[in-house]
Enzyme design. Structure first.
Site, PDB file in Angstrom:
ATOM      1  N   ALA A  30     -43.177  71.813 -52.989  1.00 50.50           N
ATOM      2  CA  ALA A  30     -43.215  70.773 -54.020  1.00 50.50           C
ATOM      3  C   ALA A  30     -42.941  69.441 -53.340  1.00 50.50           C
ATOM      4  O   ALA A  30     -42.309  69.400 -52.281  1.00 50.50           O
ATOM      5  CB  ALA A  30     -42.147  71.055 -55.068  1.00 50.50           C
TER       6      ALA A  30
ATOM      7  N   GLY B 289     -42.957  75.837 -52.863  1.00 51.20           N
ATOM      8  CA  GLY B 289     -44.037  75.945 -53.851  1.00 51.20           C
ATOM      9  C   GLY B 289     -45.358  76.373 -53.233  1.00 51.20           C
ATOM     10  O   GLY B 289     -46.206  76.950 -53.913  1.00 51.20           O
TER      11      GLY B 289
ATOM     12  N   GLU C 234     -45.079  80.032 -53.011  1.00 50.70           N
ATOM     13  CA  GLU C 234     -45.169  80.562 -54.384  1.00 50.70           C
ATOM     14  C   GLU C 234     -46.619  80.526 -54.879  1.00 50.70           C
ATOM     15  O   GLU C 234     -47.065  81.445 -55.574  1.00 50.70           O
ATOM     16  CB  GLU C 234     -44.258  79.750 -55.302  1.00 50.70           C
ATOM     17  CG  GLU C 234     -42.783  79.982 -54.983  1.00 50.70           C
ATOM     18  CD  GLU C 234     -41.869  79.058 -55.761  1.00 50.70           C
ATOM     19  OE1 GLU C 234     -41.963  77.825 -55.563  1.00 50.70           O
ATOM     20  OE2 GLU C 234     -41.075  79.550 -56.571  1.00 50.70           O
TER      21      GLU C 234
ATOM     22  N   GLU D 183     -35.951  76.313 -50.301  1.00 49.88           N
ATOM     23  CA  GLU D 183     -35.321  75.525 -51.375  1.00 49.88           C
ATOM     24  C   GLU D 183     -33.804  75.490 -51.273  1.00 49.88           C
ATOM     25  O   GLU D 183     -33.162  74.506 -51.633  1.00 49.88           O
ATOM     26  CB  GLU D 183     -35.706  76.104 -52.754  1.00 49.88           C
ATOM     27  CG  GLU D 183     -37.157  75.881 -53.156  1.00 49.88           C
ATOM     28  CD  GLU D 183     -38.104  76.962 -52.679  1.00 49.88           C
ATOM     29  OE1 GLU D 183     -37.723  77.767 -51.792  1.00 49.88           O
ATOM     30  OE2 GLU D 183     -39.238  77.009 -53.187  1.00 49.88           O
TER      31      GLU D 183
HETATM   32  N1  COA Z   1     -42.476  66.961 -50.008  1.00 50.62           N
HETATM   33  C1  COA Z   1     -42.776  65.683 -49.707  1.00 50.62           C
HETATM   34  N2  COA Z   1     -43.145  65.282 -48.476  1.00 50.62           N
HETATM   35  C2  COA Z   1     -43.214  66.211 -47.529  1.00 50.62           C
HETATM   36  C3  COA Z   1     -42.911  67.555 -47.757  1.00 50.62           C
HETATM   37  C4  COA Z   1     -42.527  67.918 -49.071  1.00 50.62           C
HETATM   38  N3  COA Z   1     -42.269  69.194 -49.407  1.00 50.62           N
HETATM   39  N4  COA Z   1     -43.043  68.234 -46.604  1.00 50.62           N
HETATM   40  C5  COA Z   1     -43.447  67.343 -45.673  1.00 50.62           C
HETATM   41  N5  COA Z   1     -43.527  66.114 -46.217  1.00 50.62           N
HETATM   42  C6  COA Z   1     -43.926  64.852 -45.570  1.00 50.62           C
HETATM   43  C7  COA Z   1     -42.825  64.303 -44.665  1.00 50.62           C
HETATM   44  O1  COA Z   1     -41.880  63.596 -45.436  1.00 50.62           O
HETATM   45  C8  COA Z   1     -43.647  63.434 -43.765  1.00 50.62           C
HETATM   46  O2  COA Z   1     -43.968  62.241 -44.448  1.00 50.62           O
HETATM   47  P1  COA Z   1     -43.833  60.811 -43.701  1.00 50.62           P
HETATM   48  O3  COA Z   1     -44.773  60.911 -42.514  1.00 50.62           O
HETATM   49  O4  COA Z   1     -44.275  59.824 -44.717  1.00 50.62           O
HETATM   50  O5  COA Z   1     -42.421  60.699 -43.263  1.00 50.62           O
HETATM   51  C9  COA Z   1     -44.934  64.215 -43.592  1.00 50.62           C
HETATM   52  O6  COA Z   1     -45.018  65.095 -44.703  1.00 50.62           O
HETATM   53  C10 COA Z   1     -44.980  65.043 -42.331  1.00 50.62           C
HETATM   54  O7  COA Z   1     -43.841  65.896 -42.309  1.00 50.62           O
HETATM   55  P2  COA Z   1     -42.780  65.945 -41.111  1.00 50.62           P
HETATM   56  O8  COA Z   1     -41.474  66.388 -41.660  1.00 50.62           O
HETATM   57  O9  COA Z   1     -42.805  64.654 -40.364  1.00 50.62           O
HETATM   58  O10 COA Z   1     -43.446  67.072 -40.202  1.00 50.62           O
HETATM   59  P3  COA Z   1     -42.684  68.048 -39.201  1.00 50.62           P
HETATM   60  O11 COA Z   1     -43.740  68.753 -38.439  1.00 50.62           O
HETATM   61  O12 COA Z   1     -41.639  67.308 -38.419  1.00 50.62           O
HETATM   62  O13 COA Z   1     -41.900  69.100 -40.140  1.00 50.62           O
HETATM   63  C11 COA Z   1     -41.712  70.656 -41.982  1.00 50.62           C
HETATM   64  C12 COA Z   1     -42.653  69.973 -40.953  1.00 50.62           C
HETATM   65  C13 COA Z   1     -42.591  71.457 -42.905  1.00 50.62           C
HETATM   66  C14 COA Z   1     -40.731  71.569 -41.253  1.00 50.62           C
HETATM   67  C15 COA Z   1     -40.948  69.572 -42.764  1.00 50.62           C
HETATM   68  O14 COA Z   1     -41.860  68.605 -43.228  1.00 50.62           O
HETATM   69  C16 COA Z   1     -40.189  70.095 -43.947  1.00 50.62           C
HETATM   70  O15 COA Z   1     -39.152  70.700 -43.794  1.00 50.62           O
HETATM   71  N6  COA Z   1     -40.719  69.884 -45.180  1.00 50.62           N
HETATM   72  C17 COA Z   1     -40.063  70.272 -46.383  1.00 50.62           C
HETATM   73  C18 COA Z   1     -40.262  71.746 -46.654  1.00 50.62           C
HETATM   74  C19 COA Z   1     -39.528  72.172 -47.916  1.00 50.62           C
HETATM   75  O16 COA Z   1     -38.318  72.093 -48.009  1.00 50.62           O
HETATM   76  N7  COA Z   1     -40.297  72.634 -48.900  1.00 50.62           N
HETATM   77  C20 COA Z   1     -39.761  73.119 -50.151  1.00 50.62           C
HETATM   78  C21 COA Z   1     -39.700  72.023 -51.141  1.00 50.62           C
HETATM   79  S1  COA Z   1     -38.984  72.554 -52.662  1.00 50.62           S
END
Ligand code: COA
Length: 259
Positions: A66, A110, A113, A133
């Site tokens: 999400a 999400g 999911e 989450e």
């Molecule tokens: N919601 C909003 N933005 C997200 C996102 C999410 N779930 N997951 C990634 N992004 C965005 C980052 O904020 C970043 O944006 P920016 O460039 O404007 O800063 C962009 O996507 C790239 O992500 P980044 O974190 O820089 O890539 P990474 O390779 O270093 O890490 C992940 C990848 C997937 C490990 C990391 O993005 C992450 O942990 N995301 C959240 C996952 C999560 O908790 N999902 C469940 C949500 S309920």
């Protein structure tokens, strides 16, 4: 949708939906969720479409969850409304045609999911899956606590949900979270081949198979078996059944119409 965060293409009887927000790792914001519900409605009504594929744009992510940015400052009432009115997970679950998830990278929260609400999950070797989450102080809200244990068993589900750990595609295959793992470069070719093979089958049979198998997660065995027999009777009345049987007897390929 006015923007291009959701792309839909139809090739033969196979529709491909691409979540196209690669700069945010295809995170599901409200617009995408609403748009996806609308796309599923349109594909449901399109008799030419027999199978759907869903994937994420870019090489990094299927869907990274999400949109966490939308969580900040949002009232619980608004969050509840969003989860109810654009429940893409329920919409995917209720979609009557086969859906294959092509998991091309991060498949988290999400995203996982959404993939679990699909019928078949094929992952690229580079994919990483998980329900992180818990790291945000919340829990899955799109069916993760329900669909994950049904797929992988209670203990493995607890482990993923309690730790929020991400697992590689090979481990996801081992625990039954995905059904096949292929090299990244081959992912869409493999998924399209599978979808095309399914699309050649009887749409009537596919529809009843899907509904009966979906029901198996919700009904006691004897009720499910009764449902299966009813569907068998209905399929028996179809032109597809007449064509399938006749084609077998005439030693030719059947041509199903979905009637
Ligand atoms: N919601 C909003 N933005 C997200 C996102 C999410 N779930 N997951 C990634 N992004 C965005 C980052 O904020 C970043 O944006 P920016 O460039 O404007 O800063 C962009 O996507 C790239 O992500 P980044 O974190 O820089 O890539 P990474 O390779 O270093 O890490 C992940 C990848 C997937 C490990 C990391 O993005 C992450 O942990 N995301 C959240 C996952 C999560 O908790 N999902 C469940 C949500 S309920």
């Amino acid at each position: 949708m006015a923007d291009d965060t959701l792309l839909t293409g139809i090739d033969g009887h196979v529709a491909t939906i691409t979540i196209n927000r690669p700069d945010k790792l295809n995170a599901l914001n409200e617009a995408i969720r609403g748009g996806l519900c609308g796309v599923l409605d349109r594909l449901e009504a399109d008799a030419n479409v027999r199978v759907a594929i869903i994937t994420g744009a870019g090489e990094k992510a299927f869907v990274a969850g999400a949109d966490i940015g939308e969580f900040e400052g949002r009232s619980p009432i608004t969050q509840h409304r969003v989860m109810t009115t654009t429940n893409v997970f329920d919409a995917m679950d209720a979609f009557s045609k086969p859906v294959v998830a092509a998991i091309n990278g991060f498949c988290l929260g999400g995203g996982c999911e959404l993939a679990m609400a699909c019928d078949i999950r094929i992952a690229s070797e580079t994919a990483k899956l998980g329900q992180p989450e818990v790291n945000l102080g919340i829990l899955p809200g799109g069916g993760g606590t329900q669909r994950l244990p049904r797929l992988v068993g209670l203990g493995t589900a607890f482990k993923l949900l309690y730790t929020g750990d991400l697992i590689p595609a090979s481990e996801a295959l081992r625990i039954g979270l995905v059904d096949e793992v292929v090299p990244a470069a081959d992912l869409m070719t493999r998924v399209r081949a599978l979808a095309t093979a399914i699309a050649a089958k009887s749409p009537v049979a596919l529809r009843y198979i899907k509904e009966a198998v979906r029901a198996s997660a919700r009904t006691p065995l004897d009720e499910g078996l009764r449902l299966e027999r009813s569907f068998f009777g209905l399929a028996f009345a179809s032109r597809d059944k007449a064509e399938g049987v006749q084609a077998f007897l005439e030693k030719r390929k059947p041509e199903f119409t979905g009637a």
